[in-house]
Design an enzyme around this catalytic site. Structure first.
Site, short mmCIF file in Angstrom:
data_model
loop_
_atom_site.label_atom_id
_atom_site.label_comp_id
_atom_site.label_asym_id
_atom_site.label_seq_id
_atom_site.Cartn_x
_atom_site.Cartn_y
_atom_site.Cartn_z
N LEU A 75 6.31 -15.85 -20.07
CA LEU A 75 5.70 -15.75 -18.75
C LEU A 75 4.45 -14.87 -18.74
O LEU A 75 3.93 -14.52 -17.68
CB LEU A 75 6.71 -15.22 -17.74
N CYS A 76 3.95 -14.54 -19.92
CA CYS A 76 2.77 -13.70 -20.04
C CYS A 76 1.50 -14.54 -19.85
O CYS A 76 1.39 -15.65 -20.37
CB CYS A 76 2.78 -13.06 -21.43
N HIS A 77 0.55 -14.01 -19.09
CA HIS A 77 -0.71 -14.71 -18.87
C HIS A 77 -1.59 -14.65 -20.11
O HIS A 77 -1.61 -13.65 -20.81
CB HIS A 77 -1.48 -14.06 -17.71
N MET A 111 1.10 -5.87 -22.45
CA MET A 111 1.92 -6.68 -23.36
C MET A 111 1.17 -6.95 -24.66
O MET A 111 1.78 -6.99 -25.74
CB MET A 111 2.33 -8.00 -22.69
N GLU A 112 -0.13 -7.10 -24.58
CA GLU A 112 -0.93 -7.30 -25.79
C GLU A 112 -0.92 -6.05 -26.67
O GLU A 112 -0.78 -6.14 -27.90
CB GLU A 112 -2.37 -7.68 -25.42
N ASP A 126 7.73 -5.68 -43.70
CA ASP A 126 7.78 -6.85 -44.58
C ASP A 126 7.15 -6.55 -45.94
O ASP A 126 7.69 -6.92 -46.98
CB ASP A 126 7.07 -8.04 -43.93
#
Length: 151
Positions: A75-77, A111-112, A126
């Site tokens: 739901l992130c733009h 969020m980014e 990793d």
């Protein structure tokens, strides 16, 4: 209690409508850390990890991930990123990653920034997993966000 705006009146997930919001300059800063053994830090410092330069690769992974945030979080733009900066600093017991993300958009860029930090840390994990079985990723968090109106 505040209503969750990612839910409609029937409780179904929805993308928030930001079309009426003004464009604003926005910045978000997120941080996280990874605990590494001393030997692992020494190998990273001497560029002796078999997969390559750990911090350089993690920096690119974090930038790339921030740019893909809308593809990863349902739901992130999708927003135009003006800058994504990943800083990685070796500490006494590991490394700390900071991501600064900037945009001029109708919604925030936190969020980014969080995605950039998380993927940079996962890349370190990793690349070092063959030599360090005790790594721990911790404290991924938003440090600050700012918004400047009328831009």
């Amino acid at each position: 209690m505040k209503r969750l705006i990612h839910l409609d009146d029937e409780g179904k997930a929805q993308m928030v409508d930001v079309s009426a919001k003004p464009m604003s300059a926005r910045t978000a800063v997120a941080k996280g850390k990874i605990k590494l053994q001393r030997r692992t830090l020494d190998l990273i410092g001497k560029d002796q990890i078999a997969k390559g330069n750990v911090f350089a690769t993690a920096r690119l992974a974090g930038i790339q991930a921030a740019k893909q945030t809308a593809h990863l979080i349902p739901l992130c733009h999708a927003i135009p990123l003006g800058e994504v900066k990943i800083d990685i600093v070796a500490t006494r017991d590991g490394a700390e990653v900071t991501c600064t993300a900037r945009t001029v958009a109708q919604t925030g860029v936190e969020m980014e920034a969080l995605t950039g930090v998380a993927l940079a840390l996962l890349t370190i994990y990793d690349m070092c997993k063959a030599v360090d079985k005790k790594m721990q990723i911790a404290d991924v968090r938003l440090i600050r966000k700012t918004k400047s109106e009328n831009r």
